[in-house]
Design a protein around this motif. Structure first.
Motif, PDB file in Angstrom:
ATOM      1  N   VAL A  74      -3.033 -44.760 -16.363  1.00  0.00           N
ATOM      2  CA  VAL A  74      -4.450 -44.110 -16.365  1.00  0.00           C
ATOM      3  C   VAL A  74      -4.307 -42.986 -15.196  1.00  0.00           C
ATOM      4  CG1 VAL A  74      -4.641 -46.478 -16.199  1.00  0.00           C
ATOM      5  CG2 VAL A  74      -4.039 -45.974 -14.312  1.00  0.00           C
ATOM      6  N   LEU A  75      -2.807 -42.862 -14.979  1.00  0.00           N
ATOM      7  CA  LEU A  75      -2.378 -42.061 -14.100  1.00  0.00           C
ATOM      8  C   LEU A  75      -1.822 -40.717 -15.048  1.00  0.00           C
ATOM      9  CD1 LEU A  75      -1.059 -42.436 -10.217  1.00  0.00           C
ATOM     10  CD2 LEU A  75      -3.096 -41.287 -11.406  1.00  0.00           C
ATOM     11  N   GLU A  77      -2.127 -39.538 -17.468  1.00  0.00           N
ATOM     12  CA  GLU A  77      -2.561 -37.732 -18.380  1.00  0.00           C
ATOM     13  C   GLU A  77      -3.742 -36.710 -17.268  1.00  0.00           C
ATOM     14  OE1 GLU A  77      -6.450 -37.239 -20.997  1.00  0.00           O
ATOM     15  OE2 GLU A  77      -6.031 -38.712 -21.177  1.00  0.00           O
ATOM     16  N   ASN A  78      -3.394 -37.755 -16.017  1.00  0.00           N
ATOM     17  CA  ASN A  78      -4.118 -36.501 -14.842  1.00  0.00           C
ATOM     18  C   ASN A  78      -2.589 -35.891 -14.607  1.00  0.00           C
ATOM     19  OD1 ASN A  78      -6.373 -37.203 -13.126  1.00  0.00           O
ATOM     20  ND2 ASN A  78      -6.981 -37.840 -14.997  1.00  0.00           N
ATOM     21  N   PHE A  79      -1.847 -36.716 -14.255  1.00  0.00           N
ATOM     22  CA  PHE A  79      -0.579 -36.206 -14.540  1.00  0.00           C
ATOM     23  C   PHE A  79       0.024 -34.652 -15.073  1.00  0.00           C
ATOM     24  CE2 PHE A  79       3.983 -35.606 -13.876  1.00  0.00           C
ATOM     25  CZ  PHE A  79       4.483 -35.221 -13.012  1.00  0.00           C
ATOM     26  N   VAL A  80      -0.304 -35.020 -16.176  1.00  0.00           N
ATOM     27  CA  VAL A  80       0.667 -34.140 -17.209  1.00  0.00           C
ATOM     28  C   VAL A  80      -0.469 -32.323 -16.917  1.00  0.00           C
ATOM     29  CG1 VAL A  80       0.451 -33.088 -19.561  1.00  0.00           C
ATOM     30  CG2 VAL A  80       1.183 -36.029 -19.088  1.00  0.00           C
ATOM     31  N   ARG A  81      -2.183 -32.888 -16.505  1.00  0.00           N
ATOM     32  CA  ARG A  81      -2.681 -31.987 -16.549  1.00  0.00           C
ATOM     33  C   ARG A  81      -2.714 -30.800 -15.395  1.00  0.00           C
ATOM     34  NH1 ARG A  81      -7.348 -35.282 -18.233  1.00  0.00           N
ATOM     35  NH2 ARG A  81      -8.206 -35.330 -16.111  1.00  0.00           N
ATOM     36  N   TRP A  82      -2.400 -31.776 -14.251  1.00  0.00           N
ATOM     37  CA  TRP A  82      -1.983 -31.167 -12.867  1.00  0.00           C
ATOM     38  C   TRP A  82      -0.584 -30.520 -12.758  1.00  0.00           C
ATOM     39  CZ3 TRP A  82       2.668 -33.360  -9.763  1.00  0.00           C
ATOM     40  CH2 TRP A  82       2.228 -32.356  -8.501  1.00  0.00           C
ATOM     41  N   ASN A  84       1.050 -29.507 -15.409  1.00  0.00           N
ATOM     42  CA  ASN A  84       0.124 -27.802 -16.492  1.00  0.00           C
ATOM     43  C   ASN A  84      -0.457 -26.987 -15.962  1.00  0.00           C
ATOM     44  OD1 ASN A  84       2.609 -29.066 -18.591  1.00  0.00           O
ATOM     45  ND2 ASN A  84       0.693 -29.981 -19.407  1.00  0.00           N
ATOM     46  N   GLY A  85      -1.034 -27.124 -14.455  1.00  0.00           N
ATOM     47  CA  GLY A  85      -1.348 -26.453 -14.198  1.00  0.00           C
ATOM     48  C   GLY A  85      -3.148 -26.385 -14.498  1.00  0.00           C
ATOM     49  N   GLY A  86      -3.574 -27.439 -15.940  1.00  0.00           N
ATOM     50  CA  GLY A  86      -5.268 -28.087 -16.180  1.00  0.00           C
ATOM     51  C   GLY A  86      -5.194 -28.494 -15.003  1.00  0.00           C
ATOM     52  N   GLY A  87      -6.746 -29.001 -15.405  1.00  0.00           N
ATOM     53  CA  GLY A  87      -7.573 -30.405 -14.895  1.00  0.00           C
ATOM     54  C   GLY A  87      -8.681 -30.445 -15.469  1.00  0.00           C
ATOM     55  N   PRO A  88      -9.810 -30.703 -14.411  1.00  0.00           N
ATOM     56  CA  PRO A  88     -10.227 -31.611 -14.075  1.00  0.00           C
ATOM     57  C   PRO A  88      -8.137 -33.099 -13.641  1.00  0.00           C
ATOM     58  CG  PRO A  88     -11.659 -32.349 -14.548  1.00  0.00           C
ATOM     59  CD  PRO A  88     -11.280 -31.761 -15.250  1.00  0.00           C
ATOM     60  N   TRP A  92      -5.694 -38.354  -9.952  1.00  0.00           N
ATOM     61  CA  TRP A  92      -4.838 -37.934  -8.822  1.00  0.00           C
ATOM     62  C   TRP A  92      -5.414 -38.174  -7.800  1.00  0.00           C
ATOM     63  CZ3 TRP A  92      -0.821 -39.142  -6.825  1.00  0.00           C
ATOM     64  CH2 TRP A  92       0.048 -38.324  -6.397  1.00  0.00           C
ATOM     65  N   ARG A  93      -6.868 -37.006  -7.931  1.00  0.00           N
ATOM     66  CA  ARG A  93      -6.477 -36.965  -6.317  1.00  0.00           C
ATOM     67  C   ARG A  93      -7.942 -38.249  -5.569  1.00  0.00           C
ATOM     68  NH1 ARG A  93      -6.337 -31.738  -6.446  1.00  0.00           N
ATOM     69  NH2 ARG A  93      -6.551 -30.593  -8.203  1.00  0.00           N
ATOM     70  N   LYS A  94      -8.156 -38.876  -5.953  1.00  0.00           N
ATOM     71  CA  LYS A  94      -8.570 -40.053  -5.871  1.00  0.00           C
ATOM     72  C   LYS A  94      -7.992 -40.550  -5.179  1.00  0.00           C
ATOM     73  CE  LYS A  94     -12.267 -44.322  -6.306  1.00  0.00           C
ATOM     74  NZ  LYS A  94     -13.287 -44.427  -7.145  1.00  0.00           N
ATOM     75  N   LEU A  95      -6.555 -40.928  -5.750  1.00  0.00           N
ATOM     76  CA  LEU A  95      -5.956 -41.847  -5.822  1.00  0.00           C
ATOM     77  C   LEU A  95      -5.177 -40.984  -3.543  1.00  0.00           C
ATOM     78  CD1 LEU A  95      -4.126 -44.695  -5.606  1.00  0.00           C
ATOM     79  CD2 LEU A  95      -2.278 -43.432  -7.383  1.00  0.00           C
ATOM     80  N   LYS A  96      -4.507 -40.238  -4.455  1.00  0.00           N
ATOM     81  CA  LYS A  96      -3.771 -39.058  -3.425  1.00  0.00           C
ATOM     82  C   LYS A  96      -4.602 -39.175  -1.932  1.00  0.00           C
ATOM     83  CE  LYS A  96      -0.543 -36.610  -1.527  1.00  0.00           C
ATOM     84  NZ  LYS A  96      -1.902 -35.888  -0.171  1.00  0.00           N
ATOM     85  N   ASN A  97      -6.278 -39.153  -2.291  1.00  0.00           N
ATOM     86  CA  ASN A  97      -6.816 -39.433  -0.977  1.00  0.00           C
ATOM     87  C   ASN A  97      -6.961 -40.377  -0.312  1.00  0.00           C
ATOM     88  OD1 ASN A  97      -7.725 -36.408  -1.297  1.00  0.00           O
ATOM     89  ND2 ASN A  97      -9.833 -37.616  -2.097  1.00  0.00           N
ATOM     90  N   THR A  98      -6.622 -41.747  -1.101  1.00  0.00           N
ATOM     91  CA  THR A  98      -6.215 -43.471  -0.334  1.00  0.00           C
ATOM     92  C   THR A  98      -4.783 -42.715   0.343  1.00  0.00           C
ATOM     93  OG1 THR A  98      -8.200 -43.546  -2.242  1.00  0.00           O
ATOM     94  CG2 THR A  98      -6.311 -45.505  -0.866  1.00  0.00           C
ATOM     95  N   LEU A  99      -3.997 -42.568  -0.761  1.00  0.00           N
ATOM     96  CA  LEU A  99      -2.295 -42.880   0.088  1.00  0.00           C
ATOM     97  C   LEU A  99      -2.753 -41.945   1.228  1.00  0.00           C
ATOM     98  CD1 LEU A  99      -0.412 -42.384  -2.903  1.00  0.00           C
ATOM     99  CD2 LEU A  99      -0.802 -44.003  -1.817  1.00  0.00           C
ATOM    100  N   ASP A 100      -3.192 -40.868   1.801  1.00  0.00           N
ATOM    101  CA  ASP A 100      -3.216 -40.138   2.671  1.00  0.00           C
ATOM    102  C   ASP A 100      -3.920 -40.672   3.895  1.00  0.00           C
ATOM    103  OD1 ASP A 100      -2.073 -37.330   1.777  1.00  0.00           O
ATOM    104  OD2 ASP A 100      -4.452 -36.985   1.770  1.00  0.00           O
ATOM    105  N   GLN A 101      -4.567 -41.689   3.410  1.00  0.00           N
ATOM    106  CA  GLN A 101      -5.367 -42.591   5.326  1.00  0.00           C
ATOM    107  C   GLN A 101      -4.142 -43.459   5.118  1.00  0.00           C
ATOM    108  OE1 GLN A 101      -8.611 -44.927   3.327  1.00  0.00           O
ATOM    109  NE2 GLN A 101      -9.291 -43.288   1.956  1.00  0.00           N
TER     110      GLN A 101
END
Length: 221
Positions: A74-75, A77-82, A84-88, A92-101
């Protein structure tokens, strides 16, 4: 803190050419139940509000050692976009916010695209450390934070500096040689790549990780 020792303030994130890897610090463990998800580490227990299957799967993999989280389906497609400089890249950002906690319980590492292990790992020495990857321009003059030295740590070489939230384990030659060159004098990514005859993108990755660890800083103007 002098101007030469001011940390890099990320206004733009670096996208690694290599492989970002993630793990939990070695003495951390995950306690999970049907309705709770808690990570226990050297700084105490952290209960996560997000108990989704993605977070559970990421933490399970991270507890096994440095892993590429983009291998979670599930990550991907998000990773490939990231990359390649694409988005949104919302998943990934939601998971990273959780890991930052989890603060210092998370160990970011950098691998090459050869599928081997990491060439460096960023290990927190404080519980409230939250890792970011700042973008450093190829011709931007940088230096090592004052007091930074290479030390021996459990058979590896490690970069450490008094007062830093992190130490960086240097697992293999590319990272070690780049770190030694940065320790020698103020320099740029382009100059280091030319001096060592290595890919500029590799140097940029290592410098970004060291800047995220607060060990590489802008040179005094």
């Amino acid at each position: 803190m002098t101007r030469a020792e001011a940390p890099v303030v990320p206004t733009q994130s670096h996208v690694p050419a290599g492989r970002p890897l993630w793990s939990l610090i070695e003495d951390a463990f995950v306690d999970e139940g049907a309705e709770h998800l808690t990570v226990h580490g050297r700084w105490g227990a952290i209960e996560l509000a997000d108990t989704s299957p993605l977070v559970r799967e990421a933490l399970h993999r991270m507890s096994l050692g440095p892993v590429a989280l983009e291998n979670i389906s599930v990550l991907h497609e998000n990773f490939v976009r990231w990359k390649n400089g694409g988005g949104p890249c919302l998943v990934w950002r939601k998971l990273k916010n959780t890991l930052d906690q989890l603060g210092g319980c998370v160990v970011p590492s950098l691998g090459l695209n050869d599928g081997a292990g990491p060439i460096l790992s960023v290990v927190a020495v404080t519980g409230d450390a939250v890792f970011t990857l700042p973008h450093i321009g190829d011709d931007e003059t940088v230096t090592m934070r004052g007091g930074t030295e290479i030390e021996r740590l459990n058979g590896d070489q490690a970069l450490a500096s008094p007062g830093s939230q992190y130490q960086v384990i240097l697992h293999s030659a590319p990272a070690t040689e780049i770190a030694k060159t940065l320790l020698a004098a103020e320099t740029t990514i382009a100059q280091v790549a030319e001096a060592l005859q290595v890919e500029q993108s590799l140097v940029a990755d290592v410098v970004a990780y060291l800047a995220g660890a607060q060990l590489v800083v802008p040179a005094r103007r």
